[in-house]
Design a protein around this motif. Structure first.
Motif, PDB file in Angstrom:
ATOM      1  N   ARG A 155       0.808  -1.210   0.000  1.00 30.20           N
ATOM      2  CA  ARG A 155       0.000   0.000   0.000  1.00 30.20           C
ATOM      3  C   ARG A 155       0.845   1.265   0.000  1.00 30.20           C
ATOM      4  O   ARG A 155       0.323   2.361  -0.189  1.00 30.20           O
ATOM      5  N   TRP A 156       2.130   1.120   0.239  1.00 26.35           N
ATOM      6  CA  TRP A 156       3.011   2.282   0.297  1.00 26.35           C
ATOM      7  C   TRP A 156       3.478   2.730  -1.082  1.00 26.35           C
ATOM      8  O   TRP A 156       4.156   3.752  -1.202  1.00 26.35           O
ATOM      9  N   ARG A 157       3.120   2.005  -2.120  1.00 23.72           N
ATOM     10  CA  ARG A 157       3.634   2.351  -3.448  1.00 23.72           C
ATOM     11  C   ARG A 157       3.218   3.748  -3.880  1.00 23.72           C
ATOM     12  O   ARG A 157       4.020   4.525  -4.399  1.00 23.72           O
ATOM     13  N   GLY A 158       1.949   4.086  -3.675  1.00 30.22           N
ATOM     14  CA  GLY A 158       1.466   5.398  -4.081  1.00 30.22           C
ATOM     15  C   GLY A 158       2.125   6.514  -3.296  1.00 30.22           C
ATOM     16  O   GLY A 158       2.514   7.547  -3.864  1.00 30.22           O
ATOM     17  N   LEU A 179       5.059   6.477  -1.870  1.00 31.09           N
ATOM     18  CA  LEU A 179       6.455   6.608  -2.291  1.00 31.09           C
ATOM     19  C   LEU A 179       6.552   7.359  -3.616  1.00 31.09           C
ATOM     20  O   LEU A 179       7.444   8.201  -3.803  1.00 31.09           O
ATOM     21  N   SER A 180       5.643   7.082  -4.532  1.00 33.53           N
ATOM     22  CA  SER A 180       5.659   7.782  -5.817  1.00 33.53           C
ATOM     23  C   SER A 180       5.426   9.278  -5.626  1.00 33.53           C
ATOM     24  O   SER A 180       6.115  10.110  -6.235  1.00 33.53           O
ATOM     25  N   VAL A 181       4.459   9.631  -4.782  1.00 36.58           N
ATOM     26  CA  VAL A 181       4.191  11.047  -4.512  1.00 36.58           C
ATOM     27  C   VAL A 181       5.416  11.710  -3.887  1.00 36.58           C
ATOM     28  O   VAL A 181       5.796  12.834  -4.253  1.00 36.58           O
ATOM     29  N   LEU A 182       6.055  11.019  -2.953  1.00 38.19           N
ATOM     30  CA  LEU A 182       7.229  11.578  -2.286  1.00 38.19           C
ATOM     31  C   LEU A 182       8.367  11.821  -3.270  1.00 38.19           C
ATOM     32  O   LEU A 182       8.999  12.895  -3.258  1.00 38.19           O
ATOM     33  N   LEU A 183       8.633  10.865  -4.142  1.00 34.89           N
ATOM     34  CA  LEU A 183       9.733  11.015  -5.095  1.00 34.89           C
ATOM     35  C   LEU A 183       9.432  12.092  -6.135  1.00 34.89           C
ATOM     36  O   LEU A 183      10.326  12.865  -6.515  1.00 34.89           O
ATOM     37  N   TRP A 220      14.380  -0.362  -8.211  1.00 34.69           N
ATOM     38  CA  TRP A 220      14.468   0.889  -8.965  1.00 34.69           C
ATOM     39  C   TRP A 220      13.411   0.932 -10.062  1.00 34.69           C
ATOM     40  O   TRP A 220      12.677   1.918 -10.195  1.00 34.69           O
ATOM     41  N   CYS A 221      13.325  -0.124 -10.849  1.00 37.78           N
ATOM     42  CA  CYS A 221      12.398  -0.128 -11.980  1.00 37.78           C
ATOM     43  C   CYS A 221      10.946   0.009 -11.521  1.00 37.78           C
ATOM     44  O   CYS A 221      10.157   0.725 -12.134  1.00 37.78           O
ATOM     45  N   GLY A 222      10.593  -0.683 -10.464  1.00 34.88           N
ATOM     46  CA  GLY A 222       9.200  -0.722 -10.048  1.00 34.88           C
ATOM     47  C   GLY A 222       8.748   0.437  -9.205  1.00 34.88           C
ATOM     48  O   GLY A 222       7.536   0.691  -9.102  1.00 34.88           O
ATOM     49  N   HIS A 223       9.700   1.190  -8.605  1.00 38.71           N
ATOM     50  CA  HIS A 223       9.273   2.184  -7.626  1.00 38.71           C
ATOM     51  C   HIS A 223       9.976   3.535  -7.727  1.00 38.71           C
ATOM     52  O   HIS A 223       9.499   4.501  -7.130  1.00 38.71           O
ATOM     53  N   ALA A 224      11.092   3.636  -8.421  1.00 39.89           N
ATOM     54  CA  ALA A 224      11.828   4.901  -8.436  1.00 39.89           C
ATOM     55  C   ALA A 224      12.213   5.379  -9.822  1.00 39.89           C
ATOM     56  O   ALA A 224      12.644   6.523  -9.966  1.00 39.89           O
ATOM     57  N   CYS A 225      12.077   4.553 -10.831  1.00 48.89           N
ATOM     58  CA  CYS A 225      12.437   4.961 -12.190  1.00 48.89           C
ATOM     59  C   CYS A 225      11.517   6.084 -12.665  1.00 48.89           C
ATOM     60  O   CYS A 225      10.301   6.032 -12.449  1.00 48.89           O
ATOM     61  N   PRO A 226      12.061   7.130 -13.306  1.00 43.86           N
ATOM     62  CA  PRO A 226      11.198   8.217 -13.794  1.00 43.86           C
ATOM     63  C   PRO A 226      10.060   7.734 -14.691  1.00 43.86           C
ATOM     64  O   PRO A 226       8.943   8.259 -14.615  1.00 43.86           O
ATOM     65  N   GLN A 227      10.325   6.747 -15.535  1.00 45.68           N
ATOM     66  CA  GLN A 227       9.261   6.249 -16.400  1.00 45.68           C
ATOM     67  C   GLN A 227       8.109   5.683 -15.581  1.00 45.68           C
ATOM     68  O   GLN A 227       6.933   5.922 -15.880  1.00 45.68           O
ATOM     69  N   THR A 228       8.428   4.939 -14.533  1.00 44.58           N
ATOM     70  CA  THR A 228       7.390   4.382 -13.660  1.00 44.58           C
ATOM     71  C   THR A 228       6.645   5.485 -12.929  1.00 44.58           C
ATOM     72  O   THR A 228       5.405   5.474 -12.833  1.00 44.58           O
ATOM     73  N   LEU A 229       7.366   6.467 -12.404  1.00 42.73           N
ATOM     74  CA  LEU A 229       6.738   7.528 -11.611  1.00 42.73           C
ATOM     75  C   LEU A 229       5.797   8.371 -12.460  1.00 42.73           C
ATOM     76  O   LEU A 229       4.660   8.647 -12.059  1.00 42.73           O
TER      77      LEU A 229
END
Length: 349
Positions: A13-16, A18-22, A86-95
């Protein structure tokens, strides 16, 4: 009991958050101040790199290259130990793809159907333009860049790069989407070199889930009703038959009490941004974003089954074997990282 896998994970549930934070960190980065100046600024015209009070000049290019090398080796080590975090949670394309999806879903809920598509495109365009301004603001003073925007006072290069990165954001996140990860990203091609059987990844517990199929409600999971786990060979045979019906022939018919915990709802496939079927085994295109895990956990909860049918763990852990933290690639990458840090410390001292 279920196959051990370093504990059964909760839905991510933290994925969203984390995306907002980054994303917020990226947009705030050019505005950070240090001693009255922009904290992070690679000023190409002045030939200086300001990094939170530390200034690098052209003669310090080796330090900058060393910093990039440390980041690259650190990312390789992280991928080796923790998978495609990185790919699933921090990559610019994913974000940005995730941000574009949020915008599209928000517009679909808030506006009438005829206005959804144009409003979505306008919102995507504005976010992309601000992304381009923010990125160029790391190379040109952000205050001057924003102040010059209303009367189009940018230089030719500033205008070009703002529009270039805006178009790249809009095209990649809005239209190319998963094709960037599948066909264009070089880091995705490097994954087999960085991972091994002890590296975590998204996995489907075929011993518990197979054979899949619909069943009456209230039947309970395989562990609760005593069917237990299948042997690995039988489980993989059912997986192969389900994935290749023309080649392997039709699946046998099973009574409801012999079915596994997978209800064949395909929620994991629908949730996957790459449209992969995690039940077919580990796949190179999987980003390990956790979307399939969340979707499967919800469906399992609704069916009254326990969590963990889709898990983030290593193949060795899924097979019940202990995880080895120190492997040859681990030692090699860690040695490279320590050597780079030692060289950097010697250079700066």
């Amino acid at each position: 009991m279920s196959t051990p896998c370093n504990g059964i994970p909760r839905p991510w549930r933290w994925r969203g958050a984390l995306s907002v934070l980054l994303l917020a960190l990226f947009y705030a980065l050019p505005w950070l101040r240090w001693n009255g100046h922009q904290a992070l600024l690679l000023d190409i015209n002045a030939r200086r790199f300001d990094l939170f009070g530390w200034t690098l000049w052209p003669g310090d290019v080796g330090v900058l290259v060393g910093m990039l090398a440390v980041l690259a080796v650190g990312l390789a080590l992280l991928t080796h130990l923790a998978g495609r975090i990185w790919c699933g949670h921090a990559c610019p394309q994913t974000l940005w793809r995730r941000a574009f999806d949020w915008i599209a879903h928000g517009m679909a809920k808030a506006l009438p159907a005829p206005a959804v598509r144009p409003a979505t495109q306008v919102a995507w365009g504005l976010l992309s333009l601000w992304t381009g301004i923010t990125f160029v603001g790391l190379f040109s003073p952000i205050n001057e860049l924003v102040a010059a925007a209303p009367h189009i006072g940018w230089s030719g290069w500033e205008t070009f790069w703002v529009l270039f990165y805006a178009a790249a954001t809009w095209g990649n996140a809005g239209f190319l989407r998963e094709q960037v990860c599948r066909s264009l990203c070089p880091f995705a091609r490097m994954q087999p070199l960085l991972t091994d059987p002890h590296t975590p990844r998204m996995l489907y517990d075929a011993r518990r889930g197979e054979p899949r199929g619909t069943r009456p409600s209230g039947l309970g999971g395989v562990l609760g009703r005593g069917r237990g786990l299948l042997d690995p060979t039988t489980a993989q045979d059912y997986v192969f038959r389900a994935a290749h019906p023309l080649l392997a022939g039709p699946m046998p018919t099973f009574s409801a009490d012999r079915l596994g915990d997978c209800t064949d709802c395909a929620a994991c496939v629908s949730a996957c941004p790459m449209q992969l079927d995690i039940r077919q085994g580990p796949q190179a295109d999987c980003l390990a974003c956790g979307a399939c895990l969340d979707a499967c956990s919800r469906q399992q909860h609704q069916a009254g089954f326990g969590p963990g049918l889709v898990r983030y763990c290593s193949p060795q852990a899924m097979a019940g074997q202990p995880r080895q933290w120190w492997r040859p690639r681990t030692l090699a990458l860690l040695s490279m990282l320590l050597a780079l840090l030692a060289c950097g410390a010697w250079r700066l001292l």
